[in-house]
Design an enzyme around this catalytic site. Sequence first.
Site, PDB file in Angstrom:
ATOM      1  N   GLU A   7      -7.513 -16.514  17.541  1.00  0.00           N
ATOM      2  CA  GLU A   7      -6.473 -15.599  18.029  1.00  0.00           C
ATOM      3  C   GLU A   7      -5.866 -16.175  19.299  1.00  0.00           C
ATOM      4  O   GLU A   7      -6.074 -15.674  20.402  1.00  0.00           O
ATOM      5  CB  GLU A   7      -7.054 -14.201  18.286  1.00  0.00           C
ATOM      6  CG  GLU A   7      -5.997 -13.142  18.528  1.00  0.00           C
ATOM      7  CD  GLU A   7      -6.577 -11.738  18.667  1.00  0.00           C
ATOM      8  OE1 GLU A   7      -6.028 -10.955  19.464  1.00  0.00           O
ATOM      9  OE2 GLU A   7      -7.580 -11.431  17.985  1.00  0.00           O
ATOM     10  N   HIS A   9      -2.349 -17.537  21.129  1.00  0.00           N
ATOM     11  CA  HIS A   9      -0.952 -17.177  20.958  1.00  0.00           C
ATOM     12  C   HIS A   9       0.023 -18.150  21.599  1.00  0.00           C
ATOM     13  O   HIS A   9      -0.282 -18.823  22.588  1.00  0.00           O
ATOM     14  CB  HIS A   9      -0.722 -15.776  21.528  1.00  0.00           C
ATOM     15  CG  HIS A   9      -1.573 -14.739  20.861  1.00  0.00           C
ATOM     16  ND1 HIS A   9      -1.493 -14.490  19.515  1.00  0.00           N
ATOM     17  CD2 HIS A   9      -2.516 -13.892  21.353  1.00  0.00           C
ATOM     18  CE1 HIS A   9      -2.353 -13.524  19.204  1.00  0.00           C
ATOM     19  NE2 HIS A   9      -2.986 -13.158  20.298  1.00  0.00           N
ATOM     20  N   HIS A 163      -3.185  -8.184  13.449  1.00  0.00           N
ATOM     21  CA  HIS A 163      -3.166  -8.238  14.904  1.00  0.00           C
ATOM     22  C   HIS A 163      -2.515  -6.984  15.478  1.00  0.00           C
ATOM     23  O   HIS A 163      -1.609  -6.415  14.866  1.00  0.00           O
ATOM     24  CB  HIS A 163      -2.411  -9.484  15.371  1.00  0.00           C
ATOM     25  CG  HIS A 163      -2.493  -9.716  16.842  1.00  0.00           C
ATOM     26  ND1 HIS A 163      -1.565  -9.203  17.729  1.00  0.00           N
ATOM     27  CD2 HIS A 163      -3.411 -10.393  17.583  1.00  0.00           C
ATOM     28  CE1 HIS A 163      -1.901  -9.561  18.949  1.00  0.00           C
ATOM     29  NE2 HIS A 163      -3.017 -10.277  18.899  1.00  0.00           N
ATOM     30  N   ASP A 287      -8.304 -15.142  22.478  1.00  0.00           N
ATOM     31  CA  ASP A 287      -7.107 -14.371  22.825  1.00  0.00           C
ATOM     32  C   ASP A 287      -6.319 -15.048  23.942  1.00  0.00           C
ATOM     33  O   ASP A 287      -5.810 -14.403  24.858  1.00  0.00           O
ATOM     34  CB  ASP A 287      -7.472 -12.943  23.212  1.00  0.00           C
ATOM     35  CG  ASP A 287      -6.313 -11.967  23.028  1.00  0.00           C
ATOM     36  OD1 ASP A 287      -5.245 -12.394  22.545  1.00  0.00           O
ATOM     37  OD2 ASP A 287      -6.470 -10.782  23.364  1.00  0.00           O
TER      38      ASP A 287
END
Length: 335
Positions: A7, A9, A163, A287
């Site tokens: 995850e 980004h 998500h 994240d």
Amino acid sequence: MKIIALEEHFVVPELMDAWHDGPDATEEDSALERARRVQRALLDTGEQRIADMDDQGVDVQVLSLTSPGVQNLPAPDAVSLARQANEALAGVVAGHPDRFQGFAAIPTPDPAAAAAELERAVATLGFPGALINGRTGDLSMDSRVFDDLYGVAERLGAPLYLHPQAPTAPVRDAYYSGFGDLDFILSSPAIGWHYETGMQFLRMAIGGVFDRHPGMQVVLGHWGELVLFYLDRAQPVLEQAGLHLQRPLSEVVRENVWVTGSGILSERYYRWACEVVGADRIMTATDYPYIDNSGGAARTFVEGLPATEADRTATASGNWERLTGRRAGQSSPNA
């Protein structure tokens, strides 16, 4: 131990422009404006990101567009920007195939184009799967208009990462307002995102998506987006109220769901996830760039998990490689 984080980004400038220019710009967008450090990190897919990965102890990032992605754009914009972002991401992966993989952006505002883009992203661009930021406007993920998309995901063996995005404005106003500067945080990273995403998964299950597509695999971050913690409550009360699925809800969770921690370094949550879905369905995520896993924290957490060495290795990368049909040593999504 190779660590693959799921995850992680990024963003393309054109998408940020579309968010700011759109009629439904949300507090998520203004939050990005306020957080310049995060914005710079999202835009960087080169040396600084790799340096941050090295600092975390992460070997490979599976990159995905940050929330809300293209889910809330007008359909033509969503299609063109998803394709543009996927082309850009394919270039990033090709430039560093040993460090990056990619989750495709999917233009769900146009369901037919969404199915076609997933097919292209996996079969042509070589992505192992896709990430979808929950709802498409006010349309939830259990809608049958997405059945072709889910059919492609099932046929290609391409996992879909579900998500979070911000709850709708009426939900934010009703449940998360009244605390000033804390309103956005409460409605999003503190807990609102996780209720939102957990409900999207439950709607998919209750709505029969996994009856119609029993082989489709989804990934839930943040240790299961609250679903794992209330499964023992949700299943019996839903069944008592008349829910009839081809498999019990708990079986759907064990057979169709994979879990990451999304940078939440909690051994308690890991143990609970192991009880519910098993250690062979837990994977790593940091994240990035929203959660601080610096100073080797990501690696230290995985290497110190209360588990066997085999289970730690599986969480680090083995489960992801098994989910996507990979074997150790195949680092490129085109492999």
